[in-house]
Design an enzyme around this catalytic site. Sequence first.
Site, mmCIF file in Angstrom:
data_model
loop_
_atom_site.group_PDB
_atom_site.id
_atom_site.type_symbol
_atom_site.label_atom_id
_atom_site.label_comp_id
_atom_site.label_asym_id
_atom_site.label_seq_id
_atom_site.Cartn_x
_atom_site.Cartn_y
_atom_site.Cartn_z
ATOM 1 N N ASP A 130 -2.806 4.875 -2.648
ATOM 2 C CA ASP A 130 -3.837 5.535 -1.854
ATOM 3 C C ASP A 130 -4.187 6.907 -2.442
ATOM 4 O OD1 ASP A 130 -5.209 5.289 0.829
ATOM 5 O OD2 ASP A 130 -4.248 7.225 1.097
ATOM 6 N N HIS A 137 -11.093 -2.157 3.534
ATOM 7 C CA HIS A 137 -11.021 -1.704 4.932
ATOM 8 C C HIS A 137 -11.779 -0.408 5.167
ATOM 9 C CE1 HIS A 137 -8.047 0.503 2.733
ATOM 10 N NE2 HIS A 137 -7.957 1.356 3.743
ATOM 11 N N ASP A 138 -12.243 0.199 4.068
ATOM 12 C CA ASP A 138 -13.001 1.459 4.188
ATOM 13 C C ASP A 138 -14.494 1.261 4.003
ATOM 14 O OD1 ASP A 138 -10.550 3.340 2.282
ATOM 15 O OD2 ASP A 138 -10.698 2.988 4.443
ATOM 16 N N ASP A 154 0.865 -1.175 0.000
ATOM 17 C CA ASP A 154 0.000 0.000 0.000
ATOM 18 C C ASP A 154 0.906 1.231 0.000
ATOM 19 O OD1 ASP A 154 -3.255 0.195 1.509
ATOM 20 O OD2 ASP A 154 -2.221 1.718 0.309
ATOM 21 N N GLU A 156 -6.144 4.068 -6.246
ATOM 22 C CA GLU A 156 -7.422 4.350 -5.586
ATOM 23 C C GLU A 156 -7.819 5.755 -5.984
ATOM 24 O OE1 GLU A 156 -7.556 5.534 -1.586
ATOM 25 O OE2 GLU A 156 -9.422 4.494 -1.140
HETATM 26 O O1 TEU Z 1 -9.265 6.215 1.481
HETATM 27 C C1 TEU Z 1 -9.605 7.248 0.588
HETATM 28 C C2 TEU Z 1 -10.987 7.644 0.751
HETATM 29 O O2 TEU Z 1 -11.534 8.375 -0.027
HETATM 30 C C3 TEU Z 1 -11.653 7.157 1.962
HETATM 31 O O3 TEU Z 1 -11.521 8.208 2.902
HETATM 32 C C4 TEU Z 1 -13.073 6.849 1.700
HETATM 33 O O4 TEU Z 1 -13.647 7.861 0.938
HETATM 34 C C5 TEU Z 1 -13.765 6.821 3.002
HETATM 35 O O5 TEU Z 1 -12.935 6.100 3.859
HETATM 36 C C6 TEU Z 1 -15.092 6.161 2.844
HETATM 37 O O6 TEU Z 1 -15.627 6.002 4.119
HETATM 38 C C7 TEU Z 1 -7.866 6.010 1.587
HETATM 39 C C8 TEU Z 1 -7.634 4.849 2.542
HETATM 40 O O7 TEU Z 1 -8.188 3.662 1.973
HETATM 41 C C9 TEU Z 1 -8.296 5.202 3.850
HETATM 42 O O8 TEU Z 1 -8.229 4.106 4.764
HETATM 43 C C10 TEU Z 1 -7.595 6.405 4.430
HETATM 44 O O9 TEU Z 1 -8.294 6.829 5.589
HETATM 45 C C11 TEU Z 1 -7.561 7.565 3.420
HETATM 46 O O10 TEU Z 1 -7.250 7.178 2.095
HETATM 47 C C12 TEU Z 1 -6.481 8.550 3.829
HETATM 48 O O11 TEU Z 1 -5.223 7.921 3.622
#
Ligand code: TEU
Length: 585
Positions: free
Chosen positions: A227, A359-360, A120, A285
Site C-alpha cells: 500500500d 477497491h479504490d 495486502d 502501489e
Molecule cells: O490507496 C492509496 C491512494 O492513493 C488512494 O487514496 C487513492 O488515491 C484514492 O483512494 C483514489 O480515490 C491506498 C489504499 O488502496 C486505499 O484503500 C487506502 O485508503 C489508502 O491507501 C490509505 O491506506
Amino acid sequence: MSVAPVAADEPAPAEKPDATRARPDGWWKSAVVYQIYPRSFADSNGDGMGDLPGILPRLDYLKRLGVDVVWLSPVYVSPQDDNGYDIADYTDVDPVFGTLADLDAVIAGLHERDMKLMMDLVVNHTSDEHPWFAESRDPGSAKRDWYWWRPAREGHQAGTPGAEPTNWGSAFSGSAWQFDETTGEYYLHLFSPKQPDLNWENPEVRRCVYAMMRWWVDRGVDGFRMDVINLISKPTELLDGPIADAQRYSPAFVPVANGHRLDEFLAEMNREVGLDVANLISVGEMPGASIDTALAATDPSRRELGMVFTFEHVSLDQVPGGSKWDLADLPLPVLKGNLAVWQEGLAEVGWNSLYWNNHDQPRAVSRFGDDSAEFRIPSAKTLGTVLHLHKGTPYVYQGEEIGMTNTNFTDISQYEDLESVGYHAEALTLGLEAEAVLRSLSVKSRDNARTPMQWDDRSHAGFSEGIPWLPVNPNYVVVNAHAAVNDPDSVFHHYRRLIELRHRDPVVVHGRFALLLPEHDRLWAFTRTLENTVLLVVANMSAAALELPTDQLPDLTGAVLVLGTHGQTDGSTLAPWESRILRLA
Ligand code: TEU
C-alpha cells in the site's frame, strides 16, 4: 507452521523463507491476480460483513475462472476507519473477518488448488490504535520517533489554524497534521487522522516491518501488495509545498512521493524478507509514480519489486491539476496512448501490472465501457480483451469478471467511504453545488467498487443472510455470478478464456507490444509479437458499428480468430464494443 509472535508488537523473527517453495523464477509474469475486498466478498455468519470463512466455499469459483493469485485486502485487526487500511495489529485477524485459523484455512485452500495468496501490506502508516502509536504519544517513549511528531510552526500558537508544521493536505480531506492536545505537538497522517505515518527513517521501524513480513511468509503467504509504498521515504526536512489557487492545502503526495531513500528501503526489504530469494510476488502501489520510478523499482538487477501499480491511466478522466472529483471526458487516444507509453517504458527492463479497477476505483465497465443494458456485456468483455492482451500481469477486481457496474447512490447518507464523506463535507464548505458534488461521487466514489459481490439472484445477491454493510447494487438480479457461470457467452467465460490464452500462449506474456492507429478515436488496435507469432487485437470502443481500416492494418489474409467477443465473426465490420484477437499468418 510458525510460532506465535514473541512479543505483543513483534512477530517471531522467522527464518528467511525456504527458497525451494514451489515458485519458479518470474512465475508471476504469466499469472493473473484476483483481488478480494473481504468485507464485500462473501459473508458466512449473517452479520452483513464479508469474512474469511465466506471465501473458502468460493475458491472453486476462482479456480474455474483460472486465476493464479488472490490479493486479499486487509483482514488484520483494525478499527475499520479506512476499511482495514488502518492496522492495529499486523499479526492477527480482526474478529469481524474471523481468526488466524480461518486465514490459515484460506491459505491452505488456495495452495491445494495451486493458487497463491498475496497479502495486502500497509506499512506507510498504522492505525492510531496500534500499540506502537499509543506508546509514541509519550514524548519520552522510544517509540516517539516511530512516527512523524513535530512542534507547531514557528511563531504560531499550537492548535490554532495555520500552526500546522507544513501546509500539506491529507489525501482525503483537511490538513495532513493532527494536533495532540496532551503534548502540544502534531503528528503526520497523509490519509485519515486515524492513520499516522510511520517514520521509515528509524531502522527499528524497518526491522519490525521486515520481521512481520517474514512471519507472514513463514505462514505460507506467497507475496505482498504494498500500500502506497512510494510514500515511505519522506524528505528529512518537512517544508511547505506548492498550493494552487483553489486549494487550501498543498497536495501531500507532491513533497513526499518517490522519496530519496525509496529504492534503498525497497532493496533492503527485498533482502531482509527474501522477496526474490523465495520468488514471492510483489507489487508496489505507487500513486504519483512515473515510468522512471517504476523502472527503478522493477528493474530485476536492483532487486526491489516485481511490479508497480501506476495511477496515470486512472487519473486521465479528471481536469488536469484538479482532483479525481473534477470530472473530464477521456478521449480514447489519450487512454490507449498512456497505456502504450507504459508498455514502451517497461518493454526492455521491468514489468507492468495491468488493471482497470480495484477497491479504490469506480467499476471499469461504467468508467471505460458502457454499462447500459445493451452494451454492458460486450463492453466488459472487450475491456478484458484489451487489458489482458497488453504485456504485464493482469489484475481482476472482484465482480469485474461478471461485469458489475457502479452503484446508483443518490444521497450522501448512502455513502460509507471516509474519502467520499470527507469530500462531500469539504466541498460544501467550499461552496460547491451539492448536485455537482453528488454527481462527482456517483462517478468516482470508491463505494462504487465496494458494494457486495453479486453471487446470485437471491436476496442480497447471495452475499449475506443479514443486512449488508453497504447496499447491494439493485441490478444483482441480472448481474450475478450464478447467471454468468451458466452462460457460455458471459463476461465470466470470456475472462476465463483470456486467462487460458495467457497460460497457453507465450506471446501473450512475452510478446512485444506495438500500438497501431494511435489517433483513431474508436478503434483500439495493437499487436503482440514473439519470434514468428503475431497477434493482432482490434477493439471497437464505441456503441456504433465500425468499419476496420484494413488498408491501415497488417494484412489480414489468412488471419485466424483466436478469441472474439461476438462468436466466429470475420468480416471487416466490428459490431459495437466488439473485439477480436487474431493470429496473423
Ligand atoms: O490507496 C492509496 C491512494 O492513493 C488512494 O487514496 C487513492 O488515491 C484514492 O483512494 C483514489 O480515490 C491506498 C489504499 O488502496 C486505499 O484503500 C487506502 O485508503 C489508502 O491507501 C490509505 O491506506
